[in-house]
Write an enzyme that holds these catalytic residues in place. Sequence first.
Site, mmCIF file in Angstrom:
data_model
loop_
_atom_site.group_PDB
_atom_site.id
_atom_site.type_symbol
_atom_site.label_atom_id
_atom_site.label_comp_id
_atom_site.label_asym_id
_atom_site.label_seq_id
_atom_site.Cartn_x
_atom_site.Cartn_y
_atom_site.Cartn_z
ATOM 1 N N HIS A 1 -12.913 -3.188 -6.900
ATOM 2 C CA HIS A 1 -13.258 -3.843 -5.743
ATOM 3 C C HIS A 1 -14.495 -4.531 -5.653
ATOM 4 C CE1 HIS A 1 -11.052 -0.508 -3.308
ATOM 5 N NE2 HIS A 1 -10.105 -1.695 -3.407
ATOM 6 N N ASN B 1 -3.905 -14.306 -6.846
ATOM 7 C CA ASN B 1 -3.922 -13.067 -6.840
ATOM 8 C C ASN B 1 -2.698 -12.380 -7.245
ATOM 9 O OD1 ASN B 1 -4.556 -10.286 -6.820
ATOM 10 N ND2 ASN B 1 -5.510 -10.229 -4.795
ATOM 11 N N ARG C 1 -7.964 -13.842 -9.676
ATOM 12 C CA ARG C 1 -8.286 -12.437 -9.774
ATOM 13 C C ARG C 1 -7.710 -11.522 -10.885
ATOM 14 N NH1 ARG C 1 -5.980 -7.365 -6.849
ATOM 15 N NH2 ARG C 1 -7.488 -5.880 -6.747
ATOM 16 N N ARG D 1 -2.990 7.651 -2.717
ATOM 17 C CA ARG D 1 -4.048 8.011 -3.800
ATOM 18 C C ARG D 1 -4.884 9.411 -3.584
ATOM 19 N NH1 ARG D 1 -6.522 2.403 -5.912
ATOM 20 N NH2 ARG D 1 -5.190 1.508 -4.431
ATOM 21 N N GLU E 1 -12.456 -11.548 -0.115
ATOM 22 C CA GLU E 1 -12.451 -11.725 -1.751
ATOM 23 C C GLU E 1 -12.069 -13.213 -2.256
ATOM 24 O OE1 GLU E 1 -11.244 -7.479 -3.202
ATOM 25 O OE2 GLU E 1 -10.405 -7.862 -1.146
#
Length: 398
Positions: free
Chosen positions: A179, A7, A90, A240, A383
């Site tokens: 996601h 990743n 990823r 965010r 993940e």
Amino acid sequence: MNVLVINCGSSSLKYQLIDSDSEQVLAKGLCERIGLDGRLVYQKSGLDKEVTEAPMPTHKEAIQLVLDALTNKESGAIASLDEVDAVGHRIVHGGEQFTASALITEEMIKTVEECNELAPLHNPANLIGIRVCTELMPGVPQVGVFDTAFHQTMPAKAYLYGLPIDYYKNYKVRRYGFHGTSHSFVSKRAVEFLGLDKDNSKVIVCHLGNGSSISAVVNGKCVDTTMGLTPLEGLVMGTRSGNIDPAIVEYVAKKENLDIAGIMNVLNKKSGLQGLSGVSSDMRDLEAAADGGNENARNAVDVLCYQIAKFVGGYVAAMNGVDAIAFTAGIGENDLRVRKTVCSYLGYLGIAIDDEANARRGEDVVISTADSKVKVAVIPTNEELAICRDTVAIVSGK
Ligand code: AMP
């Protein structure tokens, strides 16, 4: 089969080597501060973490250091790189081109490059990781697993914005969602763990971490999600903003004398829980501050829980019902107070929480009471394992 899961971020890289037969992690770690001074963290299963300061001017040196650590005579998890059977990467944005994971070929890389504009910070870094692995491990099959792919089943009414349609047609401005690997993994696992009928199930997944998103999943297919063209939309997150009135952009730009880049920096890095609280982007710090009487921290936590409950309510309407709600990621898996508060808004759905079960951690667990009308569960996301499984499926042609 041993699968190396990579990743790649812009200045960091996380990796895991997984034995896909046993699904055990053989070794894992990360490279930080790529392009600056460089630090490698390596941990072989069952042993302590090793941290090495090592120069890594680019991702190439970083990946080389990872491969050296994995094959190190003393602490390596494998004897040689011949024992790496496949690499799973990823990739953040697959646009509308990728509806599932795909074998990496030159043609596939070109198609990913076309999506770079949609994720300028992430996709180029992901591609660098792919190119470096191709160079350092020639002949080893590689697979790209996209954050956006799971959400490609959304209908037009969920992915279109109320903007001139030419923006969609010409520039592909639409909701993509992110996601996806986590939403896919957790929704599947929720169906299995809760004994639901996979062809007749309505599940809401709340992935609540530093970045947060919620998805509505009917019969295993995503029908809506909170993140949009970019991962800025939806819930209030660590730093965010999530959803705001778009007119705030112009209003604040004038007041603070900021240009578009300045505003985007505020919305991405200085807003959310951090901006609201002025304390931290980390839930643990916020809850400690709120407990100590800090009103801004209290408000930040309340805003998050309220927004989660509102999106869940919206998705119950979108799906005309819900069988299960699954909480996952850093906050979703660990923060029993957030789960309890969110569920306290959902009493109208017949949801009731078992406090003892809600206090358990680190495992799949049903946290609703036996007579709750909707099952609520905590499902730890994984993940890397999801990327490993997709990689094996594609490489072995299943
Ligand atoms: P992630 O991005 O999935 O790693 O999640 C990071 C978020 O999870 C941060 O806001 C952390 O504060 C939060 N988190 C991790 N552990 C806990 C915990 N024990 N209690 C509350 N929040 C936690």
